[in-house]
Design an enzyme around this catalytic site. Structure first.
Site, PDB file in Angstrom:
ATOM      1  N   LYS A  42       0.808  -1.202   0.000  1.00  0.00           N
ATOM      2  CA  LYS A  42       0.000   0.000   0.000  1.00  0.00           C
ATOM      3  C   LYS A  42       0.847   1.260   0.000  1.00  0.00           C
ATOM      4  O   LYS A  42       0.397   2.328  -0.409  1.00  0.00           O
ATOM      5  CB  LYS A  42      -0.870   0.017   1.279  1.00  0.00           C
ATOM      6  CG  LYS A  42      -1.762  -1.155   1.472  1.00  0.00           C
ATOM      7  CD  LYS A  42      -2.425  -1.011   2.883  1.00  0.00           C
ATOM      8  CE  LYS A  42      -3.055  -2.291   3.282  1.00  0.00           C
ATOM      9  NZ  LYS A  42      -3.501  -2.252   4.692  1.00  0.00           N
ATOM     10  N   GLY A  43       2.047   1.144   0.518  1.00  0.00           N
ATOM     11  CA  GLY A  43       2.873   2.333   0.783  1.00  0.00           C
ATOM     12  C   GLY A  43       3.065   3.263  -0.401  1.00  0.00           C
ATOM     13  O   GLY A  43       3.186   4.480  -0.239  1.00  0.00           O
ATOM     14  N   GLU A  98       7.724   2.314  -6.213  1.00  0.00           N
ATOM     15  CA  GLU A  98       7.868   1.847  -4.833  1.00  0.00           C
ATOM     16  C   GLU A  98       8.116   3.043  -3.913  1.00  0.00           C
ATOM     17  O   GLU A  98       8.713   4.039  -4.333  1.00  0.00           O
ATOM     18  CB  GLU A  98       9.043   0.851  -4.798  1.00  0.00           C
ATOM     19  CG  GLU A  98       9.352   0.219  -3.470  1.00  0.00           C
ATOM     20  CD  GLU A  98       8.229  -0.623  -2.880  1.00  0.00           C
ATOM     21  OE1 GLU A  98       7.159  -0.052  -2.604  1.00  0.00           O
ATOM     22  OE2 GLU A  98       8.448  -1.830  -2.667  1.00  0.00           O
ATOM     23  N   ASP A  99       7.641   2.944  -2.692  1.00  0.00           N
ATOM     24  CA  ASP A  99       7.882   4.055  -1.761  1.00  0.00           C
ATOM     25  C   ASP A  99       9.276   4.001  -1.156  1.00  0.00           C
ATOM     26  O   ASP A  99       9.944   5.016  -1.028  1.00  0.00           O
ATOM     27  CB  ASP A  99       6.799   4.123  -0.656  1.00  0.00           C
ATOM     28  CG  ASP A  99       6.639   2.808   0.096  1.00  0.00           C
ATOM     29  OD1 ASP A  99       7.180   1.777  -0.365  1.00  0.00           O
ATOM     30  OD2 ASP A  99       5.980   2.805   1.144  1.00  0.00           O
ATOM     31  N   ASP A 102      14.491  -0.844   0.924  1.00  0.00           N
ATOM     32  CA  ASP A 102      15.115  -1.026   2.238  1.00  0.00           C
ATOM     33  C   ASP A 102      16.135  -2.166   2.140  1.00  0.00           C
ATOM     34  O   ASP A 102      17.233  -1.974   1.630  1.00  0.00           O
ATOM     35  CB  ASP A 102      13.982  -1.283   3.241  1.00  0.00           C
ATOM     36  CG  ASP A 102      14.409  -1.272   4.683  1.00  0.00           C
ATOM     37  OD1 ASP A 102      15.499  -0.769   4.982  1.00  0.00           O
ATOM     38  OD2 ASP A 102      13.651  -1.760   5.541  1.00  0.00           O
ATOM     39  N   LYS A 130      17.219   3.425   1.239  1.00  0.00           N
ATOM     40  CA  LYS A 130      18.000   3.303   2.473  1.00  0.00           C
ATOM     41  C   LYS A 130      19.155   2.348   2.200  1.00  0.00           C
ATOM     42  O   LYS A 130      19.102   1.163   2.579  1.00  0.00           O
ATOM     43  CB  LYS A 130      17.112   2.675   3.563  1.00  0.00           C
ATOM     44  CG  LYS A 130      16.656   3.605   4.652  1.00  0.00           C
ATOM     45  CD  LYS A 130      16.009   2.767   5.746  1.00  0.00           C
ATOM     46  CE  LYS A 130      15.018   3.583   6.513  1.00  0.00           C
ATOM     47  NZ  LYS A 130      14.339   2.792   7.557  1.00  0.00           N
ATOM     48  N   PHE A 151      13.487   5.325  11.358  1.00  0.00           N
ATOM     49  CA  PHE A 151      12.119   4.856  11.104  1.00  0.00           C
ATOM     50  C   PHE A 151      11.312   6.001  10.509  1.00  0.00           C
ATOM     51  O   PHE A 151      10.895   6.902  11.218  1.00  0.00           O
ATOM     52  CB  PHE A 151      11.481   4.350  12.400  1.00  0.00           C
ATOM     53  CG  PHE A 151      10.379   3.366  12.146  1.00  0.00           C
ATOM     54  CD1 PHE A 151       9.347   3.655  11.252  1.00  0.00           C
ATOM     55  CD2 PHE A 151      10.377   2.135  12.778  1.00  0.00           C
ATOM     56  CE1 PHE A 151       8.336   2.747  10.994  1.00  0.00           C
ATOM     57  CE2 PHE A 151       9.370   1.212  12.535  1.00  0.00           C
ATOM     58  CZ  PHE A 151       8.347   1.525  11.636  1.00  0.00           C
TER      59      PHE A 151
HETATM   60  C1  PRP Z   1       7.504  -1.835   2.659  1.00  0.00           C
HETATM   61  C2  PRP Z   1       7.761  -0.935   1.468  1.00  0.00           C
HETATM   62  C3  PRP Z   1       8.408  -1.845   0.475  1.00  0.00           C
HETATM   63  C4  PRP Z   1       9.156  -2.835   1.351  1.00  0.00           C
HETATM   64  C5  PRP Z   1      10.608  -2.481   1.361  1.00  0.00           C
HETATM   65  O1  PRP Z   1       6.298  -2.488   2.450  1.00  0.00           O
HETATM   66  O2  PRP Z   1       6.573  -0.379   0.965  1.00  0.00           O
HETATM   67  O3  PRP Z   1       7.475  -2.530  -0.328  1.00  0.00           O
HETATM   68  O4  PRP Z   1       8.600  -2.741   2.666  1.00  0.00           O
HETATM   69  O5  PRP Z   1      11.294  -3.355   2.183  1.00  0.00           O
HETATM   70  P1  PRP Z   1      12.445  -4.311   1.678  1.00  0.00           P
HETATM   71  O6  PRP Z   1      13.321  -3.542   0.736  1.00  0.00           O
HETATM   72  O7  PRP Z   1      13.151  -4.638   2.974  1.00  0.00           O
HETATM   73  O8  PRP Z   1      11.832  -5.515   1.064  1.00  0.00           O
HETATM   74  P2  PRP Z   1       5.446  -3.146   3.607  1.00  0.00           P
HETATM   75  O9  PRP Z   1       5.718  -4.623   3.630  1.00  0.00           O
HETATM   76  O10 PRP Z   1       5.669  -2.409   4.890  1.00  0.00           O
HETATM   77  O11 PRP Z   1       3.955  -2.937   3.077  1.00  0.00           O
HETATM   78  P3  PRP Z   1       3.131  -1.600   2.801  1.00  0.00           P
HETATM   79  O12 PRP Z   1       3.647  -1.009   1.511  1.00  0.00           O
HETATM   80  O13 PRP Z   1       1.711  -2.083   2.681  1.00  0.00           O
HETATM   81  O14 PRP Z   1       3.324  -0.651   3.971  1.00  0.00           O
END
Ligand code: PRP
Length: 180
Positions: A42-43, A98-99, A102, A130, A151
């Site tokens: 969703k992000g 993508e938001d 990470d 990041k 965070f």
């Molecule tokens: C977050 C973000 C990315 C992912 C990045 O999603 O939106 O999709 O984590 O993390 P990574 O590089 O360690 O894989 P999340 O699972 O929190 O879902 P959301 O978008 O619904 O908040």
């Protein structure tokens, strides 16, 4: 909500200008091509909404959602597709929106999955990166901002499904997530 924010990392104006710049770059790069933006929910929904309006080309939009399971540590994170796209039109040039990038696990998995559908091309556009947290190498062509290992919430990013509607990106006070 605002009381939970330690400091604002990226203001509304900084985000607005960066999204405009990314939209212009994508518009230049995909002129005359068939462009498909795939938003990872969703992000990324807020970023996608602004980014697509900063692109001066005909585009198609699709949405995917993945789930991460594991014991909470990134090393054991397993990714499964919760919502998939039906079909990718032939000759699609995909940009995954993508938001935040990470550890890289999500985008590594999704990239590999979408490549099996034989798109004409596939690139990644992430608002935040990041790099200090990376566990898997992922190449993003379009990156908004590099951020420190803090965070961050707002502009789509959540903590326990909260703060997504903050118009800026802020650093969450540690006591908020440490008490949960
Ligand atoms: C977050 C973000 C990315 C992912 C990045 O999603 O939106 O999709 O984590 O993390 P990574 O590089 O360690 O894989 P999340 O699972 O929190 O879902 P959301 O978008 O619904 O908040």
């Amino acid at each position: 909500m605002k009381n939970d924010i330690k400091n604002v990392l990226l203001t509304e104006e900084e985000i607005r200008l960066k999204v405009k710049e990314l939209g212009q770059k994508i518009s230049n790069d995909y002129k005359g091509k068939s462009l498909l933006l795939i938003c990872l929910l969703k992000g990324s929904a807020i970023f996608l909404a602004d980014l697509c309006r900063a692109i001066d080309l005909p585009i198609r939009l699709e949405f995917m959602q993945v789930s991460s399971y594991g014991n909470g540590t990134e090393n054991t994170k397993n990714i499964t597709i919760k919502q998939d796209i039906s079909q990718i039109p032939a000759d699609s040039n995909i940009v995954i929106v993508e938001d935040i990038l990470d550890t890289g696990r999500t985008l590594y998995y999704i990239r590999k999955y979408l490549m099996l559908k034989n798109p004409a091309s596939l690139e990644i556009c992430t608002l935040l990166d990041k790099p200090s947290r990376r566990l898997v190498s992922v190449d993003a062509k379009y990156v908004g901002f590099e951020v420190p290992d803090e965070f961050v919430v707002g502009y789509g990013l959540d903590f326990a499904e909260k703060y997504r509607n903050l118009p800026y990106i802020g650093v969450l006070r540690p006591e908020v997530y440490e008490n949960n």
